[in-house]
Design an enzyme around this catalytic site. Structure first.
Site, mmCIF file in Angstrom:
data_model
loop_
_atom_site.group_PDB
_atom_site.id
_atom_site.type_symbol
_atom_site.label_atom_id
_atom_site.label_comp_id
_atom_site.label_asym_id
_atom_site.label_seq_id
_atom_site.Cartn_x
_atom_site.Cartn_y
_atom_site.Cartn_z
ATOM 1 N N TYR A 241 -40.561 -21.679 30.366
ATOM 2 C CA TYR A 241 -41.048 -20.625 31.270
ATOM 3 C C TYR A 241 -39.956 -20.195 32.255
ATOM 4 O O TYR A 241 -39.737 -18.994 32.472
ATOM 5 C CB TYR A 241 -42.275 -21.151 32.016
ATOM 6 N N LYS B 279 -38.308 -16.521 32.542
ATOM 7 C CA LYS B 279 -38.448 -15.750 33.771
ATOM 8 C C LYS B 279 -37.096 -15.393 34.390
ATOM 9 O O LYS B 279 -36.967 -14.361 35.063
ATOM 10 C CB LYS B 279 -39.324 -16.505 34.774
#
Length: 258
Positions: A159, A163
């Site tokens: 993640y 991001k």
């Protein structure tokens, strides 16, 4: 209401993952300001329920579109539906996200690939699909959702990487598309009350309210964020008032990283 009503009148905004959470918060805010809305979600029925609750104004329309944004054919069909049924496209919010948190030694290739596909491949495909329309009309706004996790977070290697990748995508598209009247920016939210953060609390075996309290303690303003906090920033960055801002990532995190 004290807001710049009508700022989005005549504009069509596409929001991925718009059936809930931050995406739905942004949809509500843009609808309040006059935008027509297309909510793209994996489950069209869920998106349709969300569309039914939008505060549309001045005859603006909204549609729900079911699509897998990591699939190029789905994306082209979805954008085709938006322009066909709503008459155009002016704003894209790449919000759709998914988490598959785990420590590195437990993280599977599927955990990695799914997170990359939804966040990065999805944002790439959606941006590529709308830019044709944006370039032709010499106008467009792209807003990508990053996260404070981009700066690194335990058990979120996939993640966090996705991001931070979103921030690189944002800067690169800002450089490339700027000459065509297109602004590209990102928001990196901190702790925002959502199904996603509630799921994190469950995974950590913490009471939701306790988890939120702990989140509030970690920033100077001593509260957790709401979808409306992100939506307010989005409404500015996607507006003509932000036309001299591009390639930027705005942290909306209560000062957590200060």
């Amino acid at each position: 209401m004290g807001r710049s009503m009508g700022r989005y009148q005549g504009r069509i905004a596409v929001i991925t993952g718009g059936a809930r959470g931050i995406g739905l918060g942004i949809a509500h805010r843009l609808a309040e300001e006059g935008a027509g809305i297309a909510l793209i979600d994996l489950d069209e029925a869920t998106a349709a329920e969300a569309v039914a609750g939008l505060p549309l104004t001045d005859g603006a329309k909204a549609i729900a579109v079911g699509a897998d944004i990591s699939d190029g054919t789905d994306v082209e069909a979805a954008v085709g539906r938006v322009t066909g049924e709503l008459g155009g496209v002016h704003v894209l919010v790449n919000n759709a996200g998914v988490t598959r948190d785990n420590y590195l030694f437990k993280m599977t290739e599927d955990d990695w690939d799914l997170v990359m596909d939804v966040h990065l491949r999805g944002a790439f495909l959606m941006s590529r699909a709308v830019q044709k329309h944006f370039v032709d009309q010499r106008y467009g706004k792209i807003l990508n959702l990053s996260s404070t996790s981009a700066l690194g977070k335990k058990a979120q290697t996939n993640y966090a990487t996705a991001k931070m990748g979103i921030q690189g995508l944002t800067r690169s598209l800002g450089i490339e598309l700027g000459p065509f009247g297109i602004n590209v920016n990102a928001i990196a939210p901190g702790f925002i009350v959502s199904e996603m953060t509630d799921a994190t609390a469950a995974r950590l075996q913490l009471d939701v309210e306790e988890f939120r309290r702990l989140g509030a303690e970690k920033n100077p303003v001593k509260r957790v964020g709401q979808p409306a906090d992100v939506a307010a920033a989005a409404a500015f960055l996607c507006s003509d008032e932000a036309s001299y801002i591009t390639g930027q990532t705005l942290y909306v995190d209560g000062g957590a990283k200060l």
